[in-house]
Scaffold this motif. Structure first.
Motif, PDB file in Angstrom:
ATOM      1  N   SER A   1       0.968  -1.292  -0.421  1.00 16.82           N
ATOM      2  CA  SER A   1       0.080  -0.441   0.459  1.00 16.82           C
ATOM      3  C   SER A   1       0.661   1.308   0.066  1.00 16.82           C
ATOM      4  O   SER A   1       0.431   2.278   0.018  1.00 16.82           O
ATOM      5  CB  SER A   1      -1.111   0.291   1.414  1.00 16.82           C
ATOM      6  OG  SER A   1       0.000  -0.553   2.640  1.00 16.82           O
ATOM      7  N   THR A   2       1.804   0.647   0.364  1.00 15.80           N
ATOM      8  CA  THR A   2       3.356   2.314   0.336  1.00 15.80           C
ATOM      9  C   THR A   2       4.203   1.864  -0.586  1.00 15.80           C
ATOM     10  O   THR A   2       4.638   3.395  -0.491  1.00 15.80           O
ATOM     11  CB  THR A   2       3.186   2.320   1.558  1.00 15.80           C
ATOM     12  OG1 THR A   2       4.046   1.651   2.192  1.00 15.80           O
ATOM     13  CG2 THR A   2       2.427   3.124   2.658  1.00 15.80           C
ATOM     14  N   GLY A   3       4.330   0.965  -1.318  1.00 19.75           N
ATOM     15  CA  GLY A   3       5.027   1.104  -2.037  1.00 19.75           C
ATOM     16  C   GLY A   3       5.570  -0.179  -2.795  1.00 19.75           C
ATOM     17  O   GLY A   3       4.691  -0.531  -2.772  1.00 19.75           O
TER      18      GLY A   3
ATOM     19  N   VAL B   1       9.542   7.882  -3.784  1.00 15.16           N
ATOM     20  CA  VAL B   1      11.382   7.931  -3.642  1.00 15.16           C
ATOM     21  C   VAL B   1      11.514   6.626  -3.932  1.00 15.16           C
ATOM     22  O   VAL B   1      11.416   5.582  -3.378  1.00 15.16           O
ATOM     23  CB  VAL B   1      11.847   8.781  -2.278  1.00 15.16           C
ATOM     24  CG1 VAL B   1      13.091   8.255  -2.051  1.00 15.16           C
ATOM     25  CG2 VAL B   1      10.993   9.782  -1.681  1.00 15.16           C
ATOM     26  N   LEU B   2      12.924   6.300  -4.655  1.00 17.67           N
ATOM     27  CA  LEU B   2      13.690   4.895  -4.692  1.00 17.67           C
ATOM     28  C   LEU B   2      14.609   5.060  -3.368  1.00 17.67           C
ATOM     29  O   LEU B   2      15.219   6.086  -3.567  1.00 17.67           O
ATOM     30  CB  LEU B   2      13.871   5.076  -6.372  1.00 17.67           C
ATOM     31  CG  LEU B   2      14.467   4.010  -7.275  1.00 17.67           C
ATOM     32  CD1 LEU B   2      13.975   2.621  -6.888  1.00 17.67           C
ATOM     33  CD2 LEU B   2      15.341   4.285  -8.180  1.00 17.67           C
TER      34      LEU B   2
ATOM     35  N   THR C   1       9.402   3.940  -2.684  1.00 20.55           N
ATOM     36  CA  THR C   1       8.391   4.457  -1.311  1.00 20.55           C
ATOM     37  C   THR C   1       7.723   5.373  -2.008  1.00 20.55           C
ATOM     38  O   THR C   1       7.565   6.931  -2.114  1.00 20.55           O
ATOM     39  CB  THR C   1       8.939   4.527  -0.183  1.00 20.55           C
ATOM     40  OG1 THR C   1       9.715   3.261  -0.235  1.00 20.55           O
ATOM     41  CG2 THR C   1       7.914   4.513   0.649  1.00 20.55           C
ATOM     42  N   SER C   2       6.119   5.203  -2.165  1.00 17.22           N
ATOM     43  CA  SER C   2       5.288   6.270  -1.955  1.00 17.22           C
ATOM     44  C   SER C   2       5.708   8.013  -0.714  1.00 17.22           C
ATOM     45  O   SER C   2       6.049   7.578   0.175  1.00 17.22           O
ATOM     46  CB  SER C   2       3.175   5.965  -1.745  1.00 17.22           C
ATOM     47  OG  SER C   2       2.724   7.096  -2.047  1.00 17.22           O
ATOM     48  N   GLY C   3       5.216   9.279  -1.785  1.00 15.80           N
ATOM     49  CA  GLY C   3       5.471  10.135  -0.676  1.00 15.80           C
ATOM     50  C   GLY C   3       4.052  10.881  -0.435  1.00 15.80           C
ATOM     51  O   GLY C   3       4.631  11.845   0.023  1.00 15.80           O
TER      52      GLY C   3
END
Length: 70
Positions: free
Chosen positions: A13-15, A39-40, A48-50
Protein backbone atom coordinates in the motif's frame (compact mmCIF):
# COMPACT_ATOMS: atom_id res chain seq x y z
CA UNK A 1 17.63 -3.95 -19.64
CA UNK A 2 16.06 -7.09 -20.98
CA UNK A 3 12.70 -6.60 -22.64
CA UNK A 4 10.07 -9.00 -21.47
CA UNK A 5 12.15 -10.25 -18.56
CA UNK A 6 9.85 -11.16 -15.70
CA UNK A 7 10.91 -9.90 -12.31
CA UNK A 8 9.07 -10.62 -9.10
CA UNK A 9 7.57 -7.39 -7.77
CA UNK A 10 5.71 -7.13 -4.50
CA UNK A 11 3.24 -4.23 -4.37
CA UNK A 12 2.30 -2.79 -1.01
CA UNK A 13 0.00 0.00 0.00
CA UNK A 14 2.97 2.34 0.42
CA UNK A 15 5.52 1.13 -2.07
CA UNK A 16 7.04 -1.37 -4.46
CA UNK A 17 9.84 -3.77 -3.59
CA UNK A 18 11.85 -5.62 -6.21
CA UNK A 19 12.90 -9.00 -4.84
CA UNK A 20 15.66 -9.69 -7.37
CA UNK A 21 17.42 -7.02 -9.42
CA UNK A 22 17.20 -3.23 -9.31
CA UNK A 23 14.64 -0.61 -10.26
CA UNK A 24 15.22 2.16 -12.77
CA UNK A 25 12.55 4.76 -13.38
CA UNK A 26 9.26 4.23 -11.52
CA UNK A 27 6.02 6.06 -12.33
CA UNK A 28 2.84 5.46 -10.33
CA UNK A 29 -0.36 7.20 -11.42
CA UNK A 30 -3.94 7.38 -10.22
CA UNK A 31 -6.84 6.41 -12.52
CA UNK A 32 -7.23 10.17 -13.18
CA UNK A 33 -3.64 10.32 -14.46
CA UNK A 34 -2.13 12.19 -11.49
CA UNK A 35 1.43 11.07 -10.76
CA UNK A 36 2.03 9.83 -7.22
CA UNK A 37 5.17 11.33 -5.65
CA UNK A 38 7.68 8.79 -4.40
CA UNK A 39 11.31 8.07 -3.59
CA UNK A 40 13.63 5.35 -4.88
CA UNK A 41 15.91 3.78 -2.24
CA UNK A 42 19.70 4.16 -2.51
CA UNK A 43 20.08 0.45 -3.41
CA UNK A 44 17.33 0.84 -6.04
CA UNK A 45 15.26 -2.09 -4.75
CA UNK A 46 12.37 -0.15 -3.21
CA UNK A 47 10.15 2.73 -4.33
CA UNK A 48 8.16 4.33 -1.50
CA UNK A 49 5.14 6.55 -1.93
CA UNK A 50 5.60 10.11 -0.69
CA UNK A 51 1.87 10.46 -0.06
CA UNK A 52 -0.88 8.23 1.31
CA UNK A 53 -2.41 5.87 -1.22
CA UNK A 54 -6.17 5.47 -1.24
CA UNK A 55 -7.76 2.31 0.15
CA UNK A 56 -9.34 0.04 -2.50
CA UNK A 57 -8.02 2.25 -5.34
CA UNK A 58 -6.33 1.13 -8.52
CA UNK A 59 -2.96 2.60 -9.51
CA UNK A 60 -0.96 2.19 -12.70
CA UNK A 61 2.67 1.25 -12.15
CA UNK A 62 5.28 1.60 -14.87
CA UNK A 63 8.80 0.64 -13.90
CA UNK A 64 12.07 -0.21 -15.58
CA UNK A 65 14.11 -2.92 -13.89
CA UNK A 66 17.33 -4.88 -14.32
CA UNK A 67 17.71 -8.50 -13.41
CA UNK A 68 20.52 -9.60 -11.10
CA UNK A 69 22.76 -10.28 -14.11
CA UNK A 70 22.44 -6.63 -15.15
Amino acid sequence: MKEGYRLKVVARSTGITLVEGSLGAVAVTTPEGKEVAGVLSADRTTWTSGEPLGYARTYRIEAAARDVAG
